[in-house]
Write a protein that holds these residues in place. Sequence first.
Motif, PDB file in Angstrom:
ATOM      1  N   PRO A 179       0.799  -1.233   0.000  1.00  0.00           N
ATOM      2  CA  PRO A 179       0.000   0.000   0.000  1.00  0.00           C
ATOM      3  C   PRO A 179       0.831   1.281   0.000  1.00  0.00           C
ATOM      4  CG  PRO A 179      -0.813  -1.571   1.625  1.00  0.00           C
ATOM      5  CD  PRO A 179       0.502  -2.079   1.154  1.00  0.00           C
ATOM      6  N   ARG A 180       2.010   1.275   0.637  1.00  0.00           N
ATOM      7  CA  ARG A 180       2.795   2.502   0.712  1.00  0.00           C
ATOM      8  C   ARG A 180       3.577   2.721  -0.579  1.00  0.00           C
ATOM      9  NH1 ARG A 180       6.069   2.760   6.201  1.00  0.00           N
ATOM     10  NH2 ARG A 180       6.529   4.806   5.279  1.00  0.00           N
ATOM     11  N   PRO A 181       3.517   3.896  -1.180  1.00  0.00           N
ATOM     12  CA  PRO A 181       4.187   4.165  -2.456  1.00  0.00           C
ATOM     13  C   PRO A 181       5.674   3.846  -2.455  1.00  0.00           C
ATOM     14  CG  PRO A 181       2.666   5.935  -1.936  1.00  0.00           C
ATOM     15  CD  PRO A 181       2.714   5.061  -0.721  1.00  0.00           C
ATOM     16  N   ARG A 182       6.368   4.185  -1.342  1.00  0.00           N
ATOM     17  CA  ARG A 182       7.808   3.923  -1.327  1.00  0.00           C
ATOM     18  C   ARG A 182       8.100   2.428  -1.343  1.00  0.00           C
ATOM     19  NH1 ARG A 182      11.967   7.492   2.092  1.00  0.00           N
ATOM     20  NH2 ARG A 182      10.909   8.963   0.719  1.00  0.00           N
ATOM     21  N   HIS A 183       7.282   1.657  -0.664  1.00  0.00           N
ATOM     22  CA  HIS A 183       7.465   0.202  -0.703  1.00  0.00           C
ATOM     23  C   HIS A 183       7.201  -0.342  -2.098  1.00  0.00           C
ATOM     24  CE1 HIS A 183       6.701  -0.224   3.928  1.00  0.00           C
ATOM     25  NE2 HIS A 183       7.848   0.386   3.641  1.00  0.00           N
ATOM     26  N   THR A 184       6.206   0.233  -2.780  1.00  0.00           N
ATOM     27  CA  THR A 184       5.930  -0.172  -4.162  1.00  0.00           C
ATOM     28  C   THR A 184       7.142   0.088  -5.050  1.00  0.00           C
ATOM     29  OG1 THR A 184       3.578   0.311  -3.899  1.00  0.00           O
ATOM     30  CG2 THR A 184       4.421   0.179  -6.147  1.00  0.00           C
ATOM     31  N   MET A 185       7.762   1.248  -4.895  1.00  0.00           N
ATOM     32  CA  MET A 185       8.938   1.593  -5.678  1.00  0.00           C
ATOM     33  C   MET A 185      10.077   0.605  -5.430  1.00  0.00           C
ATOM     34  SD  MET A 185       8.657   5.686  -4.964  1.00  0.00           S
ATOM     35  CE  MET A 185      10.392   5.960  -5.207  1.00  0.00           C
ATOM     36  N   ARG A 186      10.305   0.272  -4.172  1.00  0.00           N
ATOM     37  CA  ARG A 186      11.397  -0.656  -3.845  1.00  0.00           C
ATOM     38  C   ARG A 186      11.146  -2.051  -4.403  1.00  0.00           C
ATOM     39  NH1 ARG A 186      12.221   1.091   2.530  1.00  0.00           N
ATOM     40  NH2 ARG A 186      13.294   3.091   2.121  1.00  0.00           N
ATOM     41  N   LYS A 187       9.883  -2.496  -4.306  1.00  0.00           N
ATOM     42  CA  LYS A 187       9.576  -3.830  -4.816  1.00  0.00           C
ATOM     43  C   LYS A 187       9.721  -3.870  -6.341  1.00  0.00           C
ATOM     44  CE  LYS A 187       6.258  -7.591  -4.625  1.00  0.00           C
ATOM     45  NZ  LYS A 187       5.001  -8.109  -4.053  1.00  0.00           N
ATOM     46  N   LEU A 188       9.236  -2.826  -7.005  1.00  0.00           N
ATOM     47  CA  LEU A 188       9.411  -2.749  -8.456  1.00  0.00           C
ATOM     48  C   LEU A 188      10.890  -2.766  -8.818  1.00  0.00           C
ATOM     49  CD1 LEU A 188       6.734  -0.112  -9.544  1.00  0.00           C
ATOM     50  CD2 LEU A 188       6.868  -2.482 -10.313  1.00  0.00           C
ATOM     51  N   ALA A 189      11.685  -2.041  -8.073  1.00  0.00           N
ATOM     52  CA  ALA A 189      13.121  -1.979  -8.345  1.00  0.00           C
ATOM     53  C   ALA A 189      13.754  -3.360  -8.232  1.00  0.00           C
ATOM     54  CB  ALA A 189      13.795  -1.005  -7.384  1.00  0.00           C
ATOM     55  N   ARG A 190      13.423  -4.121  -7.185  1.00  0.00           N
ATOM     56  CA  ARG A 190      13.989  -5.466  -7.003  1.00  0.00           C
ATOM     57  C   ARG A 190      13.563  -6.405  -8.117  1.00  0.00           C
ATOM     58  NH1 ARG A 190      12.364  -4.591  -1.612  1.00  0.00           N
ATOM     59  NH2 ARG A 190      10.600  -6.005  -1.904  1.00  0.00           N
ATOM     60  N   VAL A 191      12.269  -6.382  -8.419  1.00  0.00           N
ATOM     61  CA  VAL A 191      11.739  -7.300  -9.433  1.00  0.00           C
ATOM     62  C   VAL A 191      12.360  -7.025 -10.796  1.00  0.00           C
ATOM     63  CG1 VAL A 191       9.665  -7.927 -10.721  1.00  0.00           C
ATOM     64  CG2 VAL A 191       9.575  -7.732  -8.228  1.00  0.00           C
ATOM     65  N   PHE A 192      12.401  -5.763 -11.195  1.00  0.00           N
ATOM     66  CA  PHE A 192      12.937  -5.444 -12.521  1.00  0.00           C
ATOM     67  C   PHE A 192      14.450  -5.628 -12.580  1.00  0.00           C
ATOM     68  CE2 PHE A 192       8.970  -2.827 -13.192  1.00  0.00           C
ATOM     69  CZ  PHE A 192       8.499  -3.614 -14.222  1.00  0.00           C
ATOM     70  N   HIS A 193      15.140  -5.357 -11.495  1.00  0.00           N
ATOM     71  CA  HIS A 193      16.592  -5.562 -11.477  1.00  0.00           C
ATOM     72  C   HIS A 193      16.926  -7.033 -11.729  1.00  0.00           C
ATOM     73  CE1 HIS A 193      20.777  -4.983 -10.489  1.00  0.00           C
ATOM     74  NE2 HIS A 193      20.698  -5.866  -9.502  1.00  0.00           N
TER      75      HIS A 193
END
Length: 825
Positions: A179-193
């Motif tokens: 739900p938190r935008p910053r957590h979404t950003m971090r998860k997207l970063a890990r997955v795409f990396h």
Amino acid sequence: MIQGALFWLCWLLSRPLMWWLHFRTTPEQLPAELDIETDKPVCYVLPERSWLDLFALQRICQMRGLPVPKRIGMKLPSADTATFLYLPILLRPERDTDALEALFGEAQSYRGYDVQLVPVSLFWGRQPDKETSLFRILFSDSVGAGRLHKLFIALFNGRNLLAQFSVRVSLREFMAETPRPRHTMRKLARVFHIHFLRVRTATLGPRLVRRPVLIDGILRTSAVRNAIDSEIASSKKDAAAVRKRARRIANEIAANYSTTTLSFLERLMTPVFNRIFRGIDVRNLERVRQLAQTHEIVFTASHRSHLDYLLISYVLYRAGIVPPHIAAGVNLNFWPIGGLLRRGGAFYIRRSIKGDALYTAIFRAYVDMLIARGYSISFYPEGGRSRTGRLLRPKTGLMAMITESALRQRARKVAVVPIYVGYDRVPEGATYARELRGAQKQKESAQGLLKATKVLTKSFGKPYIAFGEPLRLQEFADQQLLGWRDGFGSSAAPVRPDGFNALVSALAQEIMRRINRAAVASPVAVTSVALLAAPQKAVAASDLHAQVALLLRLLQVQPYDPEVALPLTDAAQTLDWAIPIARLSRIPHDWGDILLAEGKQATLLTYYRNNIQHLFAVPSLIASFFRTQAEVPEQQVLDAAEALYPFLRTEFFLRWPDAQSRKILSDTIQRMVELGLLERDGDALVRPDITSAMFPALSMLSRVMGETLERYCMTAVMLSAEARKGPIERKKFEEHCRSLAERIAVLTGRMAPEFFDRALFQGYLDTLIELTLISETEEGAIRVGDNIDELARSALALLSPEAQQTILQLTAHRQPYATPQEQSV
């Protein structure tokens, strides 16, 4: 403002380069295969900051009909305006953390708002990293290249750009999980990396080692040093001479993998394949792309032509998957093709290495190195090209080495990918027929290569390449060999655990079954099955149409396996494609045209029939019970067919275990009843009336396995006749069976050279031993059990009266067979 002005200046200056650009995309069918929803915004995700990558992506999207990404600043994209996102912004968002977090928060606040995130990897030149190479430092694509460096890369590799589009991802789904935008950003970063790392590995492969460095490393391994010392001690040769021989062996084996050569071969072979083929039919390639991101791959293909390895590497390279190192026979290491293939990834192996401990140690060390460094490997389990069109019995020497190396290393998971390779018309077909008739195999040479160029004047229809169901090696070993992880010795003193040979044997059989499960029922192959079942290899055009339609329908209502592919499902289209390629003759007649295969052409058609004969093995076996009988109790059919199934399974690598055969037979009978091929009358099965349309179809189906059943029958009859004479020398008996089969073929005008292939009789005897109907002594002699007479009677009952008469007469009047005791007198 300055940054924006610089961007547009670079965009303007890049226009000539973008027009000069030559690219390929995976998947090829864009935008259809991406399945982008037009009512939702699109955001492309790029793995690194690069304006040139962005300009190239814009050009590609424009030419492929995809939404073109634009700079929109810190705004949310709309359905009409696509944008882009650099992964480093997500990985290191400190500078724009607040603005980016606010943007994600705004997207989350709009109910129903979603963005389609499409990862895109751009590879300029497709050059993997290579140790100590100044050329690649300057001109090869590399992660984190500066703007000037990127310009050099684009200028040098602009004609060889690969754009790999991956499956779209829903931003809304990520936001729902975090739900938190910053957590979404971090998860997207890990997955795409992780995603981009895997895609890069699958496309470029591991770092390449210069060949001299690689060879020095092999010769320094403890196993090779021990082998050198042993040869020096045992042969009393000069140490320098032995080491020189070791280096010569390593040079003979090792590939000199070059992506530049692969690019050259791709450009060379494209016009050649376009000239001789009507396209290449490729199946299940996407599963290989996904698997290559998580596993090291060992490709195991059926071997039907010298074109096999060229086609497989060509298909993989064009699909954006790094081609494998290929095990090739040393007979192909001749000028000029040997060096070219070596640079294309071929490593060479001698036909026989038994007794040469030094060669074995060096070759094993080379295979260990390939596996340890993460290179994919391709080899042919059959050992050589099939001259009959059917799969040959696998040879397990190289398979055992690769399996051991793969299981020893624990860092990477290894998957074996079986590959079915078939052709509408194989270029070596006429040569195969001559060799099976006794002609000597011609040695590969530059002169033979020049003669082979005549294939450029012919058309060969399509090749068919189907990637079968992968077999994950470590998981397979867990099932077959408990405790294998603790059973290997050190690399210096390799010790295989107990049961390892049985594991390799089971692996080989499973690979061959999976190759057959991935079969493609090509138009020429299906037509050959129907036509060659006609007694004189001639049939009315209307009847052939009906029989081809039945075969296609049979594959649809009861497919051999979900992996089996049917390029065409319409009988008329199948025949329109097959007749000119198969070179069938058409004889006009007032009652309807007749199609036939004449002379040598009938022999060639057996090759294509044999490619898919296993698909009809079970229904043909059932139909055989009605060749001479109009009505048979269903229980009798099931009992007799169940007894014969193990022989079919061994010869054709059928997918079902013996324990499941009765259910498969029962299900097949039900499908044949539904199709009208059989009828039920109480507990009995009845064939259609002789005047019905289904009677010739059932007759055709019964003859598909006719030659196979005749071989079983003649072997059983001969064993029955020799049963009371004591032990029989196996090799002599196999030769006796081959001679009898060859005589029958000549007397009956048989156009199937594989009918008297000795390897088939060897497999039949092996199955009889497994079923304890016969036994083999340590001296290689056969002892026949009491049940062989019943088997001979059952097999005879499946044949036509003419075939029964021929076999019984020839076995009764054959030349006397000498037993081991008689030979010693």
